[in-house]
Write an enzyme that holds these catalytic residues in place. Structure first.
Site, PDB file in Angstrom:
ATOM      1  N   CYS A 108       0.835  -1.109   0.116  1.00 37.69           N
ATOM      2  CA  CYS A 108       0.008  -0.018  -0.080  1.00 37.69           C
ATOM      3  C   CYS A 108       0.877   1.336   0.199  1.00 37.69           C
ATOM      4  O   CYS A 108       0.169   2.365  -0.116  1.00 37.69           O
ATOM      5  CB  CYS A 108      -1.017  -0.237   1.347  1.00 37.69           C
ATOM      6  SG  CYS A 108      -1.941  -1.654   1.305  1.00 37.69           S
TER       7      CYS A 108
ATOM      8  N   ASN B 263     -10.220  -0.750   0.055  1.00 38.84           N
ATOM      9  CA  ASN B 263      -8.817  -0.391   0.286  1.00 38.84           C
ATOM     10  C   ASN B 263      -8.033  -0.969  -1.112  1.00 38.84           C
ATOM     11  O   ASN B 263      -8.017  -2.325  -1.376  1.00 38.84           O
ATOM     12  CB  ASN B 263      -8.241  -1.396   1.523  1.00 38.84           C
ATOM     13  CG  ASN B 263      -6.576  -1.037   1.547  1.00 38.84           C
ATOM     14  OD1 ASN B 263      -5.865  -0.834   0.385  1.00 38.84           O
ATOM     15  ND2 ASN B 263      -6.237  -1.520   2.593  1.00 38.84           N
TER      16      ASN B 263
ATOM     17  N   HIS C 283      -2.990   6.869   2.640  1.00 41.70           N
ATOM     18  CA  HIS C 283      -3.581   5.449   2.219  1.00 41.70           C
ATOM     19  C   HIS C 283      -4.973   5.214   2.787  1.00 41.70           C
ATOM     20  O   HIS C 283      -5.203   5.547   4.077  1.00 41.70           O
ATOM     21  CB  HIS C 283      -2.469   4.344   2.668  1.00 41.70           C
ATOM     22  CG  HIS C 283      -3.109   3.054   2.290  1.00 41.70           C
ATOM     23  ND1 HIS C 283      -3.750   2.462   1.160  1.00 41.70           N
ATOM     24  CD2 HIS C 283      -3.148   2.012   3.333  1.00 41.70           C
ATOM     25  CE1 HIS C 283      -4.241   1.513   1.269  1.00 41.70           C
ATOM     26  NE2 HIS C 283      -3.960   1.048   2.299  1.00 41.70           N
TER      27      HIS C 283
HETATM   28  C1  LIG Z   1      -9.838  -4.935  10.176  1.00 38.24           C
HETATM   29  C2  LIG Z   1     -10.615  -3.772  11.238  1.00 38.24           C
HETATM   30  C3  LIG Z   1     -11.396  -3.074  10.311  1.00 38.24           C
HETATM   31  C4  LIG Z   1     -11.222  -4.365  12.266  1.00 38.24           C
HETATM   32  O1  LIG Z   1     -11.757  -3.597  12.885  1.00 38.24           O
HETATM   33  P1  LIG Z   1     -11.176  -3.460  14.874  1.00 38.24           P
HETATM   34  O2  LIG Z   1     -11.773  -2.401  15.577  1.00 38.24           O
HETATM   35  O3  LIG Z   1      -9.737  -3.617  14.705  1.00 38.24           O
HETATM   36  O4  LIG Z   1     -11.881  -5.064  15.027  1.00 38.24           O
HETATM   37  P2  LIG Z   1     -11.335  -6.182  15.987  1.00 38.24           P
HETATM   38  O5  LIG Z   1     -10.323  -6.833  15.104  1.00 38.24           O
HETATM   39  O6  LIG Z   1     -10.760  -5.833  17.163  1.00 38.24           O
HETATM   40  O7  LIG Z   1     -12.705  -6.962  16.259  1.00 38.24           O
HETATM   41  C5  LIG Z   1     -13.517  -6.552  17.141  1.00 38.24           C
HETATM   42  C6  LIG Z   1     -14.859  -7.107  17.336  1.00 38.24           C
HETATM   43  O8  LIG Z   1     -15.491  -7.256  15.663  1.00 38.24           O
HETATM   44  C7  LIG Z   1     -15.522  -8.491  15.310  1.00 38.24           C
HETATM   45  N1  LIG Z   1     -15.274  -8.678  13.738  1.00 38.24           N
HETATM   46  C8  LIG Z   1     -14.333  -8.759  13.113  1.00 38.24           C
HETATM   47  N2  LIG Z   1     -14.420  -8.694  11.931  1.00 38.24           N
HETATM   48  C9  LIG Z   1     -15.759  -8.603  11.962  1.00 38.24           C
HETATM   49  C10 LIG Z   1     -16.490  -8.283  10.747  1.00 38.24           C
HETATM   50  N3  LIG Z   1     -16.299  -8.418   9.613  1.00 38.24           N
HETATM   51  N4  LIG Z   1     -17.964  -8.365  11.067  1.00 38.24           N
HETATM   52  C11 LIG Z   1     -18.475  -8.162  12.155  1.00 38.24           C
HETATM   53  N5  LIG Z   1     -17.820  -8.439  13.319  1.00 38.24           N
HETATM   54  C12 LIG Z   1     -16.306  -8.637  13.096  1.00 38.24           C
HETATM   55  C13 LIG Z   1     -14.521  -9.378  16.010  1.00 38.24           C
HETATM   56  O9  LIG Z   1     -14.839 -10.860  16.148  1.00 38.24           O
HETATM   57  C14 LIG Z   1     -14.494  -8.824  17.617  1.00 38.24           C
HETATM   58  O10 LIG Z   1     -15.533  -9.175  18.131  1.00 38.24           O
HETATM   59  P3  LIG Z   1     -15.277  -9.200  19.898  1.00 38.24           P
HETATM   60  O11 LIG Z   1     -15.091  -7.999  20.464  1.00 38.24           O
HETATM   61  O12 LIG Z   1     -16.786 -10.026  20.421  1.00 38.24           O
HETATM   62  O13 LIG Z   1     -14.164 -10.173  20.087  1.00 38.24           O
HETATM   63  C15 LIG Z   1      -9.111  -2.796  11.677  1.00 38.24           C
HETATM   64  O14 LIG Z   1      -8.689  -3.505  12.404  1.00 38.24           O
HETATM   65  C16 LIG Z   1      -8.527  -2.354  10.375  1.00 38.24           C
HETATM   66  O15 LIG Z   1      -8.897  -1.617   9.407  1.00 38.24           O
HETATM   67  N6  LIG Z   1      -7.182  -2.610  10.557  1.00 38.24           N
HETATM   68  C17 LIG Z   1      -6.086  -2.016   9.716  1.00 38.24           C
HETATM   69  C18 LIG Z   1      -6.448  -2.404   8.234  1.00 38.24           C
HETATM   70  C19 LIG Z   1      -5.415  -1.676   7.505  1.00 38.24           C
HETATM   71  O16 LIG Z   1      -4.862  -0.893   7.550  1.00 38.24           O
HETATM   72  N7  LIG Z   1      -4.831  -2.550   6.520  1.00 38.24           N
HETATM   73  C20 LIG Z   1      -3.582  -2.768   6.324  1.00 38.24           C
HETATM   74  C21 LIG Z   1      -3.010  -1.619   5.402  1.00 38.24           C
HETATM   75  S1  LIG Z   1      -3.032  -2.097   3.975  1.00 38.24           S
END
Ligand SMILES: CC(C)(COP(=O)(O)OP(=O)(O)OC[C@H]1O[C@@H](n2cnc3c(N)ncnc32)[C@H](O)[C@@H]1OP(=O)(O)O)[C@@H](O)C(=O)NCCC(=O)NCCS
Length: 332
Positions: free
Chosen positions: A121, A288, A257
Site C-alpha cells: 500500500c 482499500n 492511504h
Molecule cells: C480490520 C479492522 C476494520 C477491524 O476493526 P477492529 O476495530 O480492529 O476490530 P477487531 O479485530 O478488534 O474486532 C472487534 C470485534 O469485531 C468482530 N469482527 C471482526 N471482523 C468482523 C466483521 N467483518 N464483521 C463483524 N464483526 C467482526 C471481532 O470478532 C471482534 O468481536 P469481539 O469484540 O466480540 O471479540 C481494523 O482492524 C483495520 O482496519 N485494521 C487495519 C487495516 C489496514 O490498515 N490494513 C493494512 C493496510 S493495507
C-alpha cells in the site's frame, strides 16, 4: 578517467493524475452473503460503503493503461515523452515480465525504461520518491508512476477480517521537471519484524501442491495493524511535513492511504491539522485498493472540486512489510 555525470532538473512536480475504477460496484450486502457481518458493522468500523471489483477484462494491464492515458493527457504530454514507467503492484499474476514494460509499449512510449516495484500500500509513494530522484539527478525526465491492484483475486470472500476491505483499481501520475518544487523529501522505512501481520497465506509452490490447489490469499491481523497505522504512521507523516518545511496550519489537503476511515481520522487528530484541511475519504466508495488508493483518492478530490490544482497536500502510504512512505506534494 573522469566519468561524466547526468544533470537533472532543479525540482520535480506531479503534472497529471488519472484513475481507473472497475465497473462492478460491490456493496456491503453482497459481502455479507459470505461472512457473518453487517452493513452497519462494516461502515462503522471501516467507513466502507461499497467497493469496486474488477471483471475478467479489467486486467492489471488494462486498468494501468486506462489510468495512465488520463494522467498523460492531463499532464499535457504525449506518450512518447514518457521515458520511465514504474508500476507498483502486489497482484500482477506474472512474476515476469514486468507489467511496466507491456504497459509502456501499449501506451506508445518510445521504449521507456520500465520496471515493477513491490511495496504494497506504500507502492505509489515509493514510486513517487524514486521518480523525484530520477528527475533531479537527470536519470529521467518524465516518469509515469502507476499504482494498480486486483486484490479481489487474492481475497477469501469467507474471511471476515479481510473480505470487506480489499478492492481493485488503478491510479497513475506523471511526474516531471519543475522550476518550483512540487514534491517534498520522502520519509520512508520498514519494520520487517512485523511482517507477519499482513501476509500471503502460503507461498505459491505450497498452495499449488495442496489438494485444493487454489491460489494463496491475503491474511491480516487487523487490530495491531490499525494501531501501528494510527500512531506510528502519524509520526512519519509529521516528519514528512517537517522535512518539507510545511507547518500543519499551512497544509491544505491530506490524503493518507485509504485503509480505514478511522485510521484517517486518528491520523488527522494526531497531526493536529486544522479543521478546514480537506481529507481524502475515497475509501467509502472504493475500499482499500492498496497501491492505487492514494492516486485514486487525489483524483476523486480534484474531480469533485473539493481540492484544486496548486494546493499543498500530504500523502502517506503504509501496509504489508510493514513498509511506509510519505511526502508533501503540490496537487497537479
Ligand atoms: C480490520 C479492522 C476494520 C477491524 O476493526 P477492529 O476495530 O480492529 O476490530 P477487531 O479485530 O478488534 O474486532 C472487534 C470485534 O469485531 C468482530 N469482527 C471482526 N471482523 C468482523 C466483521 N467483518 N464483521 C463483524 N464483526 C467482526 C471481532 O470478532 C471482534 O468481536 P469481539 O469484540 O466480540 O471479540 C481494523 O482492524 C483495520 O482496519 N485494521 C487495519 C487495516 C489496514 O490498515 N490494513 C493494512 C493496510 S493495507
Amino acid at each position: 578517467m573522469k566519468i561524466a555525470q547526468a544533470q537533472g532538473a532543479p525540482a520535480s512536480a506531479i503534472l497529471g493524475i488519472g484513475g481507473y475504477r472497475p465497473r462492478r460496484v460491490v456493496d456491503n450486502a453482497e459481502i455479507c452473503q459470505f461472512i457473518d457481518s453487517s452493513d452497519e458493522w462494516i461502515q462503522t468500523r471501516s467507513g466502507i460503503r461499497e467497493r469496486r471489483w474488477a471483471s475478467a477484462d479489467e486486467t492489471i494491464q488494462m486498468m494501468s493503461v486506462a489510468a495512465s492515458r488520463k494522467a498523460i493527457e492531463r499532464a499535457g504530454l504525449e506518450p512518447e515523452q514518457i521515458d520511465t514507467v514504474i508500476v507498483a503492484t502486489v497482484t500482477h499474476l506474472y512474476q515476469t515480465p514486468a507489467a511496466a514494460a507491456t504497459v509502456a509499449a501499449e501506451l506508445g512510449t518510445k521504449g521507456a525504461a520500465a520496471f515493477d516495484i513491490s511495496a504494497a500500500c506504500a507502492g505509489f509513494c515509493y514510486g513517487t520518491a524514486m521518480a523525484d530522484s530520477f528527475i533531479r539527478t537527470g536519470t529521467s525526465k518524465y516518469v509515469l508512476v502507476i499504482g494498480v491492484e486486483r486484490l479481489s483475486d487474492f481475497t477469501d470472500p469467507r474471511d471476515r477480517s479481510t473480505a470487506f476491505i480489499f478492492a481493485d483499481g488503478a491510479g497513475a501520475a506523471v511526474i516531471g521537471p519543475s522550476e518550483v518544487p512540487g514534491l517534498g523529501p520522502v520519509v520512508w522505512g520498514s519494520d520487517g519484524d512485523q511482517a507477519g501481520l499482513i501476509t500471503q497465506s502460503q507461498p505459491w509452490d505450497v498452495a499449488l501442491a495442496g489438494e485444493e490447489r487454489h491460489r494463496p490469499v491475503l491474511q491480516m491481523t487487523g487490530n495491531p495493524v490499525f494501531k501501528w497505522a494510527a500512531y506510528t504512521m502519524a509520526k512519519a507523516a509529521a516528519e514528512a511535513m517537517d522535512a518539507a518545511g510545511i507547518r500543519p496550519d499551512e497544509l491544505e489537503v491530506f490524503v493518507p492511504h485509504q485503509a480505514n476511515m478511522r485510521i484517517t481520522d486518528a491520523m488527522f487528530r494526531a497531526l493536529k491539522l486544522p479543521a478546514e484541511v480537506i481529507v481524502g475519504r475515497d475509501i467509502a466508495r472504493q475500499g482499500n485498493t492498496s497501491a492505487a488508493s492514494v492516486p485514486l483518492a487525489i483524483e476523486a478530490l480534484l474531480e469533485s472540486g473539493e481540492a484544486r490544482s496548486g494546493q499543498t497536500c500530504l500523502i502517506i502510504g503504509f501496509g504489508a512489510g510493514l513498509v511506509y512512505a510519505g511526502q508533501v506534494i503540490t496537487l497537479p
